[in-house]
Design a protein around this motif. Structure first.
Motif, PDB file in Angstrom:
ATOM      1  N   TYR A 139       0.839  -1.201   0.000  1.00 38.99           N
ATOM      2  CA  TYR A 139       0.000   0.000   0.000  1.00 38.99           C
ATOM      3  C   TYR A 139       0.881   1.262   0.000  1.00 38.99           C
ATOM      4  O   TYR A 139       0.647   2.197  -0.776  1.00 38.99           O
ATOM      5  CB  TYR A 139      -0.938   0.009   1.205  1.00 38.99           C
ATOM      6  CG  TYR A 139      -1.842   1.201   1.250  1.00 38.99           C
ATOM      7  CD1 TYR A 139      -3.018   1.225   0.508  1.00 38.99           C
ATOM      8  CD2 TYR A 139      -1.519   2.314   2.012  1.00 38.99           C
ATOM      9  CE1 TYR A 139      -3.858   2.334   0.524  1.00 38.99           C
ATOM     10  CE2 TYR A 139      -2.342   3.419   2.033  1.00 38.99           C
ATOM     11  CZ  TYR A 139      -3.506   3.426   1.295  1.00 38.99           C
ATOM     12  OH  TYR A 139      -4.319   4.529   1.310  1.00 38.99           O
ATOM     13  N   VAL A 140       1.898   1.280   0.844  1.00 33.26           N
ATOM     14  CA  VAL A 140       2.807   2.433   0.919  1.00 33.26           C
ATOM     15  C   VAL A 140       3.542   2.613  -0.415  1.00 33.26           C
ATOM     16  O   VAL A 140       3.649   3.729  -0.938  1.00 33.26           O
ATOM     17  CB  VAL A 140       3.807   2.269   2.095  1.00 33.26           C
ATOM     18  CG1 VAL A 140       4.919   3.301   2.026  1.00 33.26           C
ATOM     19  CG2 VAL A 140       3.067   2.358   3.425  1.00 33.26           C
ATOM     20  N   MET A 141       4.021   1.518  -0.969  1.00 31.22           N
ATOM     21  CA  MET A 141       4.752   1.609  -2.236  1.00 31.22           C
ATOM     22  C   MET A 141       3.816   2.025  -3.382  1.00 31.22           C
ATOM     23  O   MET A 141       4.224   2.785  -4.266  1.00 31.22           O
ATOM     24  CB  MET A 141       5.453   0.283  -2.535  1.00 31.22           C
ATOM     25  CG  MET A 141       6.621   0.019  -1.583  1.00 31.22           C
ATOM     26  SD  MET A 141       7.362  -1.623  -1.759  1.00 31.22           S
ATOM     27  CE  MET A 141       7.994  -1.578  -3.426  1.00 31.22           C
ATOM     28  N   ALA A 142       2.564   1.561  -3.346  1.00 31.81           N
ATOM     29  CA  ALA A 142       1.593   1.989  -4.356  1.00 31.81           C
ATOM     30  C   ALA A 142       1.351   3.490  -4.269  1.00 31.81           C
ATOM     31  O   ALA A 142       1.202   4.174  -5.300  1.00 31.81           O
ATOM     32  CB  ALA A 142       0.280   1.219  -4.187  1.00 31.81           C
ATOM     33  N   HIS A 143       1.336   4.005  -3.062  1.00 31.59           N
ATOM     34  CA  HIS A 143       1.192   5.453  -2.866  1.00 31.59           C
ATOM     35  C   HIS A 143       2.353   6.189  -3.536  1.00 31.59           C
ATOM     36  O   HIS A 143       2.148   7.198  -4.228  1.00 31.59           O
ATOM     37  CB  HIS A 143       1.137   5.767  -1.361  1.00 31.59           C
ATOM     38  CG  HIS A 143       1.171   7.219  -1.052  1.00 31.59           C
ATOM     39  ND1 HIS A 143       0.044   8.006  -1.026  1.00 31.59           N
ATOM     40  CD2 HIS A 143       2.215   8.035  -0.771  1.00 31.59           C
ATOM     41  CE1 HIS A 143       0.398   9.251  -0.736  1.00 31.59           C
ATOM     42  NE2 HIS A 143       1.704   9.294  -0.577  1.00 31.59           N
ATOM     43  N   GLU A 144       3.566   5.698  -3.357  1.00 27.86           N
ATOM     44  CA  GLU A 144       4.743   6.329  -3.970  1.00 27.86           C
ATOM     45  C   GLU A 144       4.694   6.220  -5.488  1.00 27.86           C
ATOM     46  O   GLU A 144       5.047   7.162  -6.201  1.00 27.86           O
ATOM     47  CB  GLU A 144       6.032   5.729  -3.406  1.00 27.86           C
ATOM     48  CG  GLU A 144       6.226   5.960  -1.919  1.00 27.86           C
ATOM     49  CD  GLU A 144       6.111   7.416  -1.496  1.00 27.86           C
ATOM     50  OE1 GLU A 144       6.504   8.314  -2.264  1.00 27.86           O
ATOM     51  OE2 GLU A 144       5.611   7.671  -0.384  1.00 27.86           O
ATOM     52  N   ILE A 145       4.241   5.071  -5.996  1.00 28.93           N
ATOM     53  CA  ILE A 145       4.099   4.914  -7.439  1.00 28.93           C
ATOM     54  C   ILE A 145       3.077   5.923  -7.974  1.00 28.93           C
ATOM     55  O   ILE A 145       3.259   6.496  -9.054  1.00 28.93           O
ATOM     56  CB  ILE A 145       3.701   3.465  -7.791  1.00 28.93           C
ATOM     57  CG1 ILE A 145       4.909   2.545  -7.582  1.00 28.93           C
ATOM     58  CG2 ILE A 145       3.184   3.364  -9.227  1.00 28.93           C
ATOM     59  CD1 ILE A 145       4.596   1.062  -7.735  1.00 28.93           C
ATOM     60  N   ALA A 146       2.014   6.156  -7.227  1.00 36.59           N
ATOM     61  CA  ALA A 146       1.002   7.134  -7.660  1.00 36.59           C
ATOM     62  C   ALA A 146       1.622   8.515  -7.844  1.00 36.59           C
ATOM     63  O   ALA A 146       1.270   9.243  -8.785  1.00 36.59           O
ATOM     64  CB  ALA A 146      -0.142   7.191  -6.658  1.00 36.59           C
ATOM     65  N   HIS A 147       2.569   8.881  -6.975  1.00 35.97           N
ATOM     66  CA  HIS A 147       3.282  10.157  -7.165  1.00 35.97           C
ATOM     67  C   HIS A 147       4.000  10.159  -8.505  1.00 35.97           C
ATOM     68  O   HIS A 147       4.000  11.172  -9.222  1.00 35.97           O
ATOM     69  CB  HIS A 147       4.293  10.399  -6.035  1.00 35.97           C
ATOM     70  CG  HIS A 147       3.689  10.805  -4.745  1.00 35.97           C
ATOM     71  ND1 HIS A 147       2.902  11.923  -4.585  1.00 35.97           N
ATOM     72  CD2 HIS A 147       3.773  10.234  -3.512  1.00 35.97           C
ATOM     73  CE1 HIS A 147       2.520  12.034  -3.334  1.00 35.97           C
ATOM     74  NE2 HIS A 147       3.030  11.015  -2.651  1.00 35.97           N
TER      75      HIS A 147
END
Length: 181
Positions: A139-147
């Motif tokens: 979830y955290v890494m998906a958030h960073e990918i969204a950036h």
């Protein structure tokens, strides 16, 4: 004494004659300075925009960003941790929502954090790895990918250049602020 009176009279006459001309050119000079600052900001924006896009969209830019980021944060010498973030990234990149390729590594910082940088580089702190299970970490890494997918980093840099230009114009005086508005 006559020379002093003549000189003083001449000075006052010149000042009275020149004052309107000086008063009229002051706003022109300030506006000219504001226009120069604005033009300089536009040129800087175009140059930086091109350079940032090249860095963010090329393999070379990604590798340069990865090297710089690793140099700043360090690299966690833990093969299990590196394999974990790689495995999660591979799963996330398989999603049709992810259009770009990313690189990820774990760093030794014990604070809870993860971040993305220019060039589609992501780093996860050891502190986050120690705290989260794989689903939470995904979830955290998906958030960073969204950036990265939204190009938030590039857009933020462009906004900073625009803000710097605006501050430069406003700092030039009220004429520059009026031109900016």
């Amino acid at each position: 004494m006559n020379k002093k009176i003549t000189a003083t009279t001449l000075s006052v006459a010149m000042a009275a004659t020149m004052a309107p001309a000086i008063m009229q050119t002051a706003p022109v000079n300030a506006a000219s300075s504001a226009v120069q600052t604005l033009a300089g900001g536009a040129v800087a924006m175009a140059y930086v925009s091109t350079a940032l896009n090249k860095m963010d969209n090329s393999e070379q830019g990604q590798q340069e960003s990865l090297a710089r980021t690793k140099e700043k944060t360090g690299y966690l010498n833990d093969s299990a941790a590196q394999a974990r973030v790689q495995r999660i990234l591979k799963t996330l990149e398989a999603s049709p929502s992810v259009k770009r390729s990313y690189v990820v590594y774990a760093n030794p910082d014990t604070e809870f954090n993860a971040f993305a940088t220019l060039g589609r580089v992501m780093s996860v702190n050891k502190g986050a790895l120690d705290t989260l299970d794989d689903d939470q970490l995904a979830y955290v890494m998906a958030h960073e990918i969204a950036h990265g997918e939204h190009k938030d980093i590039i857009n933020g840099a462009k906004k900073q250049i625009g803000l710097s230009t605006a501050v430069g114009i406003a700092a030039g005086g009220s004429e520059g602020a009026a031109l900016l508005s």
